[in-house]
Design a protein around this motif. Structure first.
Motif, PDB file in Angstrom:
ATOM      1  N   MET A   1     -37.644 -82.739 -34.825  1.00  0.00           N
ATOM      2  CA  MET A   1     -38.555 -82.865 -35.958  1.00  0.00           C
ATOM      3  C   MET A   1     -38.041 -83.938 -36.915  1.00  0.00           C
ATOM      4  SD  MET A   1     -39.751 -79.936 -38.724  1.00  0.00           S
ATOM      5  CE  MET A   1     -38.160 -79.867 -39.556  1.00  0.00           C
ATOM      6  N   GLN A   2     -38.919 -84.834 -37.312  1.00  0.00           N
ATOM      7  CA  GLN A   2     -38.549 -85.845 -38.298  1.00  0.00           C
ATOM      8  C   GLN A   2     -38.666 -85.270 -39.706  1.00  0.00           C
ATOM      9  OE1 GLN A   2     -41.450 -88.910 -36.767  1.00  0.00           O
ATOM     10  NE2 GLN A   2     -39.696 -90.265 -37.112  1.00  0.00           N
ATOM     11  N   GLY A  30     -39.955 -68.614 -47.912  1.00  0.00           N
ATOM     12  CA  GLY A  30     -39.935 -67.430 -47.065  1.00  0.00           C
ATOM     13  C   GLY A  30     -40.485 -67.703 -45.681  1.00  0.00           C
ATOM     14  N   VAL A  31     -41.412 -68.662 -45.583  1.00  0.00           N
ATOM     15  CA  VAL A  31     -42.104 -68.930 -44.313  1.00  0.00           C
ATOM     16  C   VAL A  31     -42.533 -67.587 -43.717  1.00  0.00           C
ATOM     17  CG1 VAL A  31     -42.087 -70.345 -42.219  1.00  0.00           C
ATOM     18  CG2 VAL A  31     -40.515 -70.898 -44.064  1.00  0.00           C
ATOM     19  N   THR A  76     -35.917 -68.778 -48.552  1.00  0.00           N
ATOM     20  CA  THR A  76     -35.478 -69.703 -47.509  1.00  0.00           C
ATOM     21  C   THR A  76     -35.057 -71.009 -48.162  1.00  0.00           C
ATOM     22  OG1 THR A  76     -37.828 -70.247 -47.216  1.00  0.00           O
ATOM     23  CG2 THR A  76     -36.827 -68.846 -45.544  1.00  0.00           C
ATOM     24  N   PRO A  77     -33.765 -71.173 -48.441  1.00  0.00           N
ATOM     25  CA  PRO A  77     -33.305 -72.486 -48.899  1.00  0.00           C
ATOM     26  C   PRO A  77     -33.734 -73.571 -47.916  1.00  0.00           C
ATOM     27  CG  PRO A  77     -31.584 -70.857 -49.188  1.00  0.00           C
ATOM     28  CD  PRO A  77     -32.683 -70.185 -48.408  1.00  0.00           C
ATOM     29  N   LEU A  78     -33.737 -74.806 -48.367  1.00  0.00           N
ATOM     30  CA  LEU A  78     -34.367 -75.901 -47.630  1.00  0.00           C
ATOM     31  C   LEU A  78     -33.917 -75.988 -46.176  1.00  0.00           C
ATOM     32  CD1 LEU A  78     -36.318 -78.248 -47.756  1.00  0.00           C
ATOM     33  CD2 LEU A  78     -34.442 -79.687 -48.611  1.00  0.00           C
ATOM     34  N   LYS A  81     -35.576 -73.359 -44.148  1.00  0.00           N
ATOM     35  CA  LYS A  81     -37.008 -73.629 -44.070  1.00  0.00           C
ATOM     36  C   LYS A  81     -37.299 -74.672 -42.988  1.00  0.00           C
ATOM     37  CE  LYS A  81     -38.994 -74.033 -48.076  1.00  0.00           C
ATOM     38  NZ  LYS A  81     -39.545 -74.595 -49.336  1.00  0.00           N
ATOM     39  N   LEU A  82     -36.517 -75.739 -42.980  1.00  0.00           N
ATOM     40  CA  LEU A  82     -36.714 -76.789 -41.978  1.00  0.00           C
ATOM     41  C   LEU A  82     -36.496 -76.251 -40.569  1.00  0.00           C
ATOM     42  CD1 LEU A  82     -34.941 -79.813 -43.726  1.00  0.00           C
ATOM     43  CD2 LEU A  82     -37.394 -79.380 -43.553  1.00  0.00           C
ATOM     44  N   GLU A  83     -35.507 -75.404 -40.418  1.00  0.00           N
ATOM     45  CA  GLU A  83     -35.229 -74.801 -39.114  1.00  0.00           C
ATOM     46  C   GLU A  83     -36.432 -73.999 -38.627  1.00  0.00           C
ATOM     47  OE1 GLU A  83     -32.401 -71.142 -37.967  1.00  0.00           O
ATOM     48  OE2 GLU A  83     -31.322 -72.879 -38.771  1.00  0.00           O
ATOM     49  N   LEU A  84     -37.035 -73.229 -39.509  1.00  0.00           N
ATOM     50  CA  LEU A  84     -38.193 -72.412 -39.135  1.00  0.00           C
ATOM     51  C   LEU A  84     -39.406 -73.280 -38.830  1.00  0.00           C
ATOM     52  CD1 LEU A  84     -37.738 -69.548 -41.752  1.00  0.00           C
ATOM     53  CD2 LEU A  84     -37.365 -69.393 -39.282  1.00  0.00           C
TER      54      LEU A  84
END
Length: 320
Positions: A1-2, A30-31, A76-78, A81-84
């Motif tokens: 993912m970019q 939270g996603v 969800t810290p950044l 969040k990106l991981e999810l």
């Protein structure tokens, strides 16, 4: 993912950005299941149009910048969040730095200065999406401002037990120690990630060594209520179960104000210093309290560990 970081003012598009895309927009703290509905729609729509699916989110949390103290910590810290996002199939994430000057943009300025240069083909938002100065823009506003240049899809509220799934509800459950209820709304167990640092090493002296999570890192998260929890701990492909304590350790530190997170792993012996642990909260066991003596504390911890083994069906020296 970019991943692209955008500051205001800025010139868009930036090098490497796709020329056209389907975009979900939101804070997505939270996603949770409601957020996933919005992001999944972007992924599905992108696949149907043969376009990359992207997410635009904001950091720091807009409410924190605008003075809402309850939002200085995140579900969800950044990085999480990106991981999810990536796990959900998102191709690109745009992280817009949220600051007071950016907050002054009108809804029209946001569309013209951000969405149009990014070549959005379709924008997916939740029913309660707000944007622009003082949150004056709504999904209807976005439809009006698109003027046929991009499609707008508004996702209806995701309900559970007749109530909207929201970050606020999840935060309330966490603050009450209701981990199963919070996990149901998230669609996964609530987790806190952090590096193991040296603590006061008192746990070793009472027979229950603990891994102390870096307070600076753990403070980025919304922490559950002070107390003892059954947890699952993951690092580098290893999975252990254990007991976590969140609190100020009143038996030893009567003047401590900020809670700390420490974890005792069942049937584990070894050095964890410097490792990044992901602590997954399973069940609330009991509230934190002050004991009249160290011996009383030791007896209670022994009872806690026994309760956790029973609840999770973990026999001594067996790592599931």
């Amino acid at each position: 993912m970019q991943v692209f970081h955008i500051q205001y003012p800025t010139r868009l598009p930036l090098e490497g950005m796709p020329s056209s895309q389907v975009m979900a927009i939101g804070e997505f703290d939270g996603v949770h299941l409601g957020h996933r509905e919005v992001i999944s729609r972007a992924v599905q729509t992108g696949a149907s149009l043969d376009l990359p699916a992207s997410v635009m989110t904001f950091d720091p949390h807009p409410r924190a910048v605008l003075g809402h103290d309850n939002y200085t910590q995140s579900l969800t810290p950044l990085a999480k969040k990106l991981e999810l996002f990536e796990q959900m199939g998102v191709h690109c994430t745009y992280i817009v730095e949220f600051h007071p000057e950016f907050a002054k943009l009108t809804p029209a300025e946001f569309v013209e200065q951000f969405l149009m240069p990014l070549g959005v083909s379709s924008v997916i938002v939740g029913f309660d999406f707000r944007f622009g100065h003082r949150g004056s823009g709504t999904p209807d506003t976005l439809c009006e401002l698109s003027r046929g240049r991009f499609a707008v899809e508004v996702v209806r509220p995701f309900l559970m037990d007749g109530e909207k799934v929201s970050s606020t509800r999840i935060r309330e459950h966490l603050k009450a120690g209701q981990m199963e209820e919070a996990g149901t709304l998230l669609g996964r167990r609530y987790t806190v990630r952090g590096l193991v640092v040296e603590g006061d090493k008192r746990g070793r002296t009472i027979g229950f060594p603990t891994a102390n999570i870096d307070p600076a890192e753990s403070e980025a998260y919304v922490m559950p209520a002070n107390g003892v929890y059954a947890v699952r701990v993951i690092w580098e492909g290893n999975v252990y179960y254990g007991a976590a304590n969140i609190g100020v350790k009143p038996t030893f530190s009567g003047d401590r104000k900020l809670p700390v997170l420490e974890v005792h792993l069942l049937d584990y012996e070894g050095d964890l210093y410097g490792r990044s642990l992901e602590v997954e909260f399973l069940y609330f066991i009991r509230s934190e309290r002050k004991f009249s003596s160290v011996d009383e504390l030791i007896m209670q911890i022994g009872t806690d560990v026994k309760d956790i083994r029973t609840k999770l069906s973990i026999l001594p020296h067996k790592n599931l």
